[in-house]
Design a protein around this motif. Sequence first.
Motif: not given
Length: 243
Positions: A180-192
């Motif tokens: 959950g932390v990994l996929v959430s981090l990815a979406q945050t960095v992408r601006g999603a």
Amino acid sequence: MSGRRAWVALVVAALFILAWEAGGGDLWVARAVGAADGFPGRGQWVFRDLLHDDARWLSGFALAAWALWAAGRGERAVGPSRSERWRAWGLAVTLLLLVPAVKRLSLASCPWDLALFGGTAQYLSHWTLWWPGSGDGGPGHCFPAGHATSAFAFLPGVWLWWRHDRRKAVAWGGAVLVAGVLVSLAQTVRGAHFVSHNLWTAWLCWAACAGLAPRLVAAGPQVLGHDTQWRHARAVPQTIDRT
């Protein structure tokens, strides 16, 4: 798992997320990973492909594997019964469908749609963007985070194992948390998504488990069905009266 502890944790978590929002944490992180012309991480392979597209496929495979496990016999004296496995799986599927459905009702736009980062929308609290006529000037439909459910929807597995093997329950929960932390981090960095979008998704999944999972997977044999009664009958040693 103690229902009281689960609900206390939910209240504390909700207060933390609300404090995070009130303190401007979302914009602080978004500005740290974004710029006036957008988010550099939006098109990077590790965030777009590996932790978004591939992670979604992996979540689907994991859900299918869970269904195969639930359908198998596996009736042992120790471990979840077939009915428990199916009911926990059903709750996971419900979460995978429910959170994105709630997201479709929200008029809050994603960070990459904001004028602050090259878009057209204004930054407004997502709590004010649920009513007809409200809007931030963007496409909306961004709160709570949908992609985070690809990990957090598996939280029912913690309740599934808690009554039978707490080590496996903790291991399951740890795996869900890391994913959950990994996929959430990815979406945050992408601006999603803002950080709070992901946190509320985790909160919603945990709240659903706290409210429903104990009734689905931790009830007595009379609720869970014949297979649980059969399993417990095998687990109880028979005493023979030799007098």
